[in-house]
Design an enzyme around this catalytic site. Structure first.
Site, PDB file in Angstrom:
ATOM      1  CG  HIS A   1     -21.806 -27.845  89.231  1.00 33.21           C
ATOM      2  ND1 HIS A   1     -20.590 -27.394  89.651  1.00 33.21           N
ATOM      3  CD2 HIS A   1     -22.139 -27.847  87.992  1.00 33.21           C
ATOM      4  CE1 HIS A   1     -20.463 -26.297  88.320  1.00 33.21           C
ATOM      5  NE2 HIS A   1     -21.153 -26.744  87.689  1.00 33.21           N
TER       6      HIS A   1
ATOM      7  CG  ASP B   1     -17.344 -25.203  91.337  1.00 28.67           C
ATOM      8  OD1 ASP B   1     -17.527 -25.214  92.504  1.00 28.67           O
ATOM      9  OD2 ASP B   1     -18.002 -26.181  90.628  1.00 28.67           O
TER      10      ASP B   1
ATOM     11  CG  HIS C   1     -15.884 -27.616  95.302  1.00 26.93           C
ATOM     12  ND1 HIS C   1     -16.974 -26.816  95.357  1.00 26.93           N
ATOM     13  CD2 HIS C   1     -15.385 -28.065  96.376  1.00 26.93           C
ATOM     14  CE1 HIS C   1     -17.292 -26.836  96.685  1.00 26.93           C
ATOM     15  NE2 HIS C   1     -16.450 -27.433  97.214  1.00 26.93           N
TER      16      HIS C   1
ATOM     17  CG  ASP D   1     -17.662 -29.871  90.803  1.00 25.95           C
ATOM     18  OD1 ASP D   1     -17.564 -30.160  91.886  1.00 25.95           O
ATOM     19  OD2 ASP D   1     -18.450 -28.966  90.492  1.00 25.95           O
TER      20      ASP D   1
ATOM     21  CG  HIS E   1     -22.442 -31.956  93.869  1.00 25.97           C
ATOM     22  ND1 HIS E   1     -22.706 -30.733  94.980  1.00 25.97           N
ATOM     23  CD2 HIS E   1     -21.680 -32.708  94.884  1.00 25.97           C
ATOM     24  CE1 HIS E   1     -21.950 -30.859  95.755  1.00 25.97           C
ATOM     25  NE2 HIS E   1     -21.334 -32.030  96.195  1.00 25.97           N
TER      26      HIS E   1
ATOM     27  CG  ASP F   1     -20.763 -24.482  92.507  1.00 25.32           C
ATOM     28  OD1 ASP F   1     -21.432 -24.095  93.274  1.00 25.32           O
ATOM     29  OD2 ASP F   1     -20.338 -25.598  92.418  1.00 25.32           O
TER      30      ASP F   1
ATOM     31  CG  ASP G   1     -19.603 -24.076  95.407  1.00 28.50           C
ATOM     32  OD1 ASP G   1     -18.699 -23.951  94.648  1.00 28.50           O
ATOM     33  OD2 ASP G   1     -19.929 -25.452  95.602  1.00 28.50           O
TER      34      ASP G   1
ATOM     35  CD  GLU H   1     -24.279 -27.609  94.054  1.00 32.74           C
ATOM     36  OE1 GLU H   1     -24.756 -27.680  95.319  1.00 32.74           O
ATOM     37  OE2 GLU H   1     -23.873 -28.576  93.644  1.00 32.74           O
TER      38      GLU H   1
HETATM   39  N1  LIG Z   1     -20.566 -28.814  92.777  1.00 30.84           N
HETATM   40  C1  LIG Z   1     -20.201 -29.063  93.925  1.00 30.84           C
HETATM   41  N2  LIG Z   1     -20.472 -28.183  94.776  1.00 30.84           N
HETATM   42  N3  LIG Z   1     -19.155 -29.888  94.259  1.00 30.84           N
HETATM   43  C2  LIG Z   1     -18.494 -30.156  95.497  1.00 30.84           C
HETATM   44  C3  LIG Z   1     -17.705 -31.161  95.524  1.00 30.84           C
HETATM   45  C4  LIG Z   1     -16.910 -31.447  96.789  1.00 30.84           C
HETATM   46  C5  LIG Z   1     -16.093 -32.717  96.781  1.00 30.84           C
HETATM   47  N4  LIG Z   1     -15.103 -32.386  96.098  1.00 30.84           N
HETATM   48  C6  LIG Z   1     -16.739 -34.181  96.271  1.00 30.84           C
HETATM   49  O1  LIG Z   1     -16.381 -34.734  95.374  1.00 30.84           O
HETATM   50  O2  LIG Z   1     -17.594 -34.418  97.291  1.00 30.84           O
HETATM   51 MN   LIG Z   2     -19.260 -27.409  91.316  1.00 32.47          MN
HETATM   52 MN   LIG Z   3     -18.581 -25.961  93.916  1.00 30.23          MN
END
Ligand SMILES: NC(=[NH2+])NCCC[C@H](N)C(=O)O
Ligand SMILES: [Mn+2]
Ligand SMILES: [Mn+2]
Length: 299
Positions: free
Chosen positions: A99, A122, A124, A126, A139, A226, A228, A271
């Site tokens: 990402h 997502d 998350h 991010d 990411h 994303d 996920d 991702e």
């Molecule tokens: N694009 C993603 N899958 N991001 C996941 C981030 C996970 C966590 N918040 C981090 O900063 O490491």
């Molecule tokens: Mn993401």
């Molecule tokens: Mn994510």
């Protein structure tokens, strides 16, 4: 929707620490993205993959942001290509890659809009910075970076910042937010539909509200999806899975409603990690979602 589409691969795996997500663009092509969209009568051009530098293993990391130099360079390349695609009047469809590539996508796109909207689909947020990040993985930072918050080398990619405004963002599907991210969301008033809201309101209402919210205030909307965001049972091939995600059906509904609203002007799917996947299932799901986003159901 713009009927002219340019596909841009961004084989980036340096924004996190699980190898294999750089093969995402191949997995998505193998899953038939071009054939799928050609059937919908789009004029498709595949621009191949942008160059992502390889890290010099011997060189000391100059910052606790992992692979900062290479991630920045790769995103400069991506921004340049995306910018050219938008300039030529075509719809950029970017396929990742982790990402962190949203930094380059948004840089290339945002130059062309005064009020670019962003849908961040997502698990998350991010929204980490170097200081708030629990992992040092870039990411987990692209949305903050695009707001102009974070390391200068990233925020200033493509020569301007910020790329987007907090009031033009909608995050959908969040269920794993770090403390610093929660603070930033509050402070900036970013609209977020967590899984809690999705369960309470139902997906149709969440998407309806999101579309209404973005429609009047923006002059273009970028979808950053994303994989996920989906439940890991349905999209297992991702590096940072989080249980309890949006279902396959909810996600298709969301894409169909975006197609109906006819307001998405660029998109990226990120991702997909074929090494962690089960027989290319996640790439296949992603291509299916693209089908819905580009109007399969409207035909
Ligand atoms: N694009 C993603 N899958 N991001 C996941 C981030 C996970 C966590 N918040 C981090 O900063 O490491
Ligand atoms: Mn993401
Ligand atoms: Mn994510």
């Amino acid at each position: 929707m713009n009927r002219k589409l340019s596909i841009i691969g961004a084989p980036m795996d340096l924004g996190q620490n699980r190898r294999g997500v750089d093969m995402g663009p191949s997995a998505l092509r193998y899953a038939g993205v071009i054939e799928r969209l050609e059937r919908l009568e789009y004029d498709i051009e595949d621009l191949g993959d942008v160059h992502i530098p390889r890290p010099n293993r011997k060189e000391e990391q100059e910052s606790h942001l992992r692979n900062l130099k290479e991630v920045a360079e790769g995103n400069e390349n991506l921004a340049e290509t995306v910018d050219q695609v938008v300039t030529s009047g075509r719809f950029p469809l970017i396929i990742g890659g982790d990402h962190s590539i949203a930094i380059g996508s948004l840089a290339g796109i945002a130059k062309h809009y005064d009020n670019l909207g962003v849908i961040w689909y997502d698990a998350h947020g991010d929204l980490n910075t170097g200081d708030s990040s629990p992992s040092g993985n870039i990411h987990g930072m692209p949305l903050a970076v695009s707001l102009g918050i974070g390391h200068e080398r990233l925020t200033n990619i493509h020569g301007f910042e910020p790329k987007i405004k907090p009031e033009n963002i909608v995050i959908i599907g969040a269920r794993s937010l770090d403390e610093g991210e929660k603070q930033l969301i509050k402070e900036k008033g970013i609209r977020v539909y967590t899984m809690h809201e999705i369960d309470r309101m139902g997906m149709p209402e969440v998407i309806k509200e999101s579309v209404e919210y973005l429609k009047d205030r923006t002059d273009g909307v970028h979808l950053s999806l994303d994989l996920d965001g989906l439940d890991p049972n349905e999209a297992p091939g991702v590096g940072t899975p989080v249980m309890g995600g949006m279902s396959y059906r909810e996600s298709h509904l969301a894409m169909e409603m975006f197609a109906e609203a006819n307001f998405i002007t660029s998109a990226e799917f990120v991702e997909v990690n074929p090494i962690l996947d089960e027989k290319n299932k996640t790439a296949t799901v992603a291509v299916g979602l693209m089908g819905s986003l580009f109007g399969e159901n409207l035909k």
